[in-house]
Design a protein around this motif. Sequence first.
Motif, mmCIF file in Angstrom:
data_model
loop_
_atom_site.group_PDB
_atom_site.id
_atom_site.type_symbol
_atom_site.label_atom_id
_atom_site.label_comp_id
_atom_site.label_asym_id
_atom_site.label_seq_id
_atom_site.Cartn_x
_atom_site.Cartn_y
_atom_site.Cartn_z
ATOM 1 N N GLU A 20 -73.068 -9.528 67.670
ATOM 2 C CA GLU A 20 -73.972 -8.904 66.359
ATOM 3 C C GLU A 20 -74.294 -10.403 65.610
ATOM 4 O O GLU A 20 -73.283 -11.035 65.246
ATOM 5 N N ASP A 21 -75.458 -10.664 65.453
ATOM 6 C CA ASP A 21 -75.645 -11.753 64.783
ATOM 7 C C ASP A 21 -75.402 -11.521 63.131
ATOM 8 O O ASP A 21 -75.324 -10.558 62.781
ATOM 9 N N ASP A 22 -74.935 -12.801 62.647
ATOM 10 C CA ASP A 22 -74.850 -12.669 61.284
ATOM 11 C C ASP A 22 -75.894 -12.776 60.263
ATOM 12 O O ASP A 22 -76.733 -13.650 60.547
ATOM 13 N N PRO A 23 -75.909 -11.681 59.640
ATOM 14 C CA PRO A 23 -77.417 -11.724 58.808
ATOM 15 C C PRO A 23 -77.514 -12.879 57.678
ATOM 16 O O PRO A 23 -78.617 -13.121 57.297
ATOM 17 N N ARG A 24 -76.458 -13.404 57.420
ATOM 18 C CA ARG A 24 -76.357 -14.421 56.313
ATOM 19 C C ARG A 24 -76.317 -15.865 56.914
ATOM 20 O O ARG A 24 -76.497 -16.936 56.275
ATOM 21 N N ASP A 25 -75.982 -15.848 58.062
ATOM 22 C CA ASP A 25 -75.937 -17.518 58.865
ATOM 23 C C ASP A 25 -76.228 -17.100 60.213
ATOM 24 O O ASP A 25 -75.728 -16.773 61.030
ATOM 25 N N ALA A 26 -77.552 -17.595 60.494
ATOM 26 C CA ALA A 26 -78.090 -17.429 61.941
ATOM 27 C C ALA A 26 -77.158 -18.389 63.071
ATOM 28 O O ALA A 26 -77.522 -18.110 64.210
ATOM 29 N N ARG A 27 -76.459 -19.327 62.397
ATOM 30 C CA ARG A 27 -75.478 -19.878 63.552
ATOM 31 C C ARG A 27 -74.313 -19.181 64.066
ATOM 32 O O ARG A 27 -73.916 -19.507 65.054
ATOM 33 N N ARG A 28 -74.087 -18.077 63.472
ATOM 34 C CA ARG A 28 -72.714 -17.397 63.528
ATOM 35 C C ARG A 28 -73.008 -15.943 64.278
ATOM 36 O O ARG A 28 -74.133 -15.535 63.625
ATOM 37 N N VAL A 29 -72.444 -15.710 65.133
ATOM 38 C CA VAL A 29 -72.290 -14.522 65.878
ATOM 39 C C VAL A 29 -71.014 -13.744 65.743
ATOM 40 O O VAL A 29 -70.039 -14.628 66.342
ATOM 41 N N PHE A 30 -70.856 -12.504 65.543
ATOM 42 C CA PHE A 30 -69.776 -11.835 65.467
ATOM 43 C C PHE A 30 -69.690 -11.040 66.831
ATOM 44 O O PHE A 30 -70.661 -10.823 67.425
ATOM 45 N N LEU A 31 -68.364 -10.668 67.058
ATOM 46 C CA LEU A 31 -67.963 -10.024 68.368
ATOM 47 C C LEU A 31 -67.257 -8.550 67.583
ATOM 48 O O LEU A 31 -66.627 -8.420 66.631
ATOM 49 N N HIS A 32 -67.483 -7.386 68.353
ATOM 50 C CA HIS A 32 -66.835 -6.212 68.097
ATOM 51 C C HIS A 32 -66.770 -5.460 69.343
ATOM 52 O O HIS A 32 -67.318 -5.774 70.425
ATOM 53 N N LEU A 33 -65.619 -4.774 69.332
ATOM 54 C CA LEU A 33 -65.339 -3.781 70.671
ATOM 55 C C LEU A 33 -66.450 -2.729 70.564
ATOM 56 O O LEU A 33 -66.786 -2.244 69.688
ATOM 57 N N THR A 34 -66.995 -2.453 71.900
ATOM 58 C CA THR A 34 -67.834 -1.338 72.029
ATOM 59 C C THR A 34 -67.081 0.220 71.906
ATOM 60 O O THR A 34 -65.707 0.019 71.778
ATOM 61 N N SER A 35 -67.532 1.176 71.725
ATOM 62 C CA SER A 35 -66.810 2.368 71.711
ATOM 63 C C SER A 35 -65.991 2.405 72.925
ATOM 64 O O SER A 35 -64.841 3.003 72.876
ATOM 65 N N GLU A 36 -66.460 2.058 74.111
ATOM 66 C CA GLU A 36 -65.732 2.228 75.386
ATOM 67 C C GLU A 36 -64.634 1.161 75.443
ATOM 68 O O GLU A 36 -63.384 1.474 75.852
ATOM 69 N N GLY A 37 -64.758 -0.076 74.800
ATOM 70 C CA GLY A 37 -63.730 -0.810 74.675
ATOM 71 C C GLY A 37 -62.508 -0.342 73.802
ATOM 72 O O GLY A 37 -61.511 -0.603 74.177
ATOM 73 N N TYR A 38 -63.071 0.077 72.759
ATOM 74 C CA TYR A 38 -61.960 0.635 71.819
ATOM 75 C C TYR A 38 -61.095 1.743 72.361
ATOM 76 O O TYR A 38 -59.818 1.841 72.227
ATOM 77 N N ALA A 39 -61.793 2.717 73.177
ATOM 78 C CA ALA A 39 -61.168 3.906 73.599
ATOM 79 C C ALA A 39 -60.460 3.297 74.787
ATOM 80 O O ALA A 39 -59.169 3.880 74.874
ATOM 81 N N LYS A 40 -60.510 2.480 75.544
ATOM 82 C CA LYS A 40 -59.676 1.706 76.683
ATOM 83 C C LYS A 40 -58.627 1.226 75.911
ATOM 84 O O LYS A 40 -57.367 1.308 76.635
ATOM 85 N N MET A 41 -58.881 0.202 75.023
ATOM 86 C CA MET A 41 -57.544 -0.322 74.175
ATOM 87 C C MET A 41 -56.426 0.943 73.772
ATOM 88 O O MET A 41 -55.403 0.866 73.830
ATOM 89 N N ALA A 42 -57.184 1.905 73.049
ATOM 90 C CA ALA A 42 -56.414 2.974 72.543
ATOM 91 C C ALA A 42 -55.799 3.781 73.524
ATOM 92 O O ALA A 42 -54.443 4.069 73.416
ATOM 93 N N CYS A 43 -56.141 4.050 74.742
ATOM 94 C CA CYS A 43 -55.329 4.492 75.895
ATOM 95 C C CYS A 43 -54.493 3.746 76.591
ATOM 96 O O CYS A 43 -53.480 4.216 76.705
ATOM 97 N N TYR A 44 -54.431 2.625 76.457
ATOM 98 C CA TYR A 44 -53.427 1.540 77.068
ATOM 99 C C TYR A 44 -52.400 1.517 76.150
ATOM 100 O O TYR A 44 -51.139 1.611 76.539
#
Length: 174
Positions: free
Chosen positions: A138-162
């Motif tokens: 996800e692009d940082d709306p305040r700083d075009a040089r920075r990009v954020f990472l997030h777990l997707t729904s699937e990523g979160y669900a797999k972590m929770a299942c683990y």
Amino acid sequence: MAKPEAYQNIGIEAGKLISLAEELQLIAEALLPQASLTKTDPALAELSDYTRLVSETQTEFVDLARAIYRSRRARSRAFNDDALFGEPAWDMLLDLFIAEADGKQLSITAACIGAAVPNSTALRWLVILEGRGLVRREDDPRDARRVFLHLTSEGYAKMACYFQQLRREGSPGG
């Protein structure tokens, strides 16, 4: 008197179904929608679609994720070698799970540092995690040089299942 083979097969299949139903029940108990999220913040738009853990379980799982992450760093320090036990994808997933629970955004740079491997290695693993649908950028709306990472729904669900599996087995994880 022995049962016909067809009856024996039905019993085996029924046992499998019961086992699957029990596992699904455990997953369902661990995953519930988080009602407090709204669509007013663009960063939360995808999060509102996630299946989330109830507060008590989430806290337990985040504590477990922190313990696993700390243990991995301690192991590397004890052997004075980050590369010896490298699992950058796992480190990034743990870091993202923790950051999300803390309400923090994790930049790609921070994720690479947290993975304790060279940036080029971490970035290769990030591409793999994205390709498997576990993380998104996800692009940082305040700083075009920075990009954020997030777990997707699937990523979160797999972590929770683990973490649910670790809790069920009484395993310390890692």
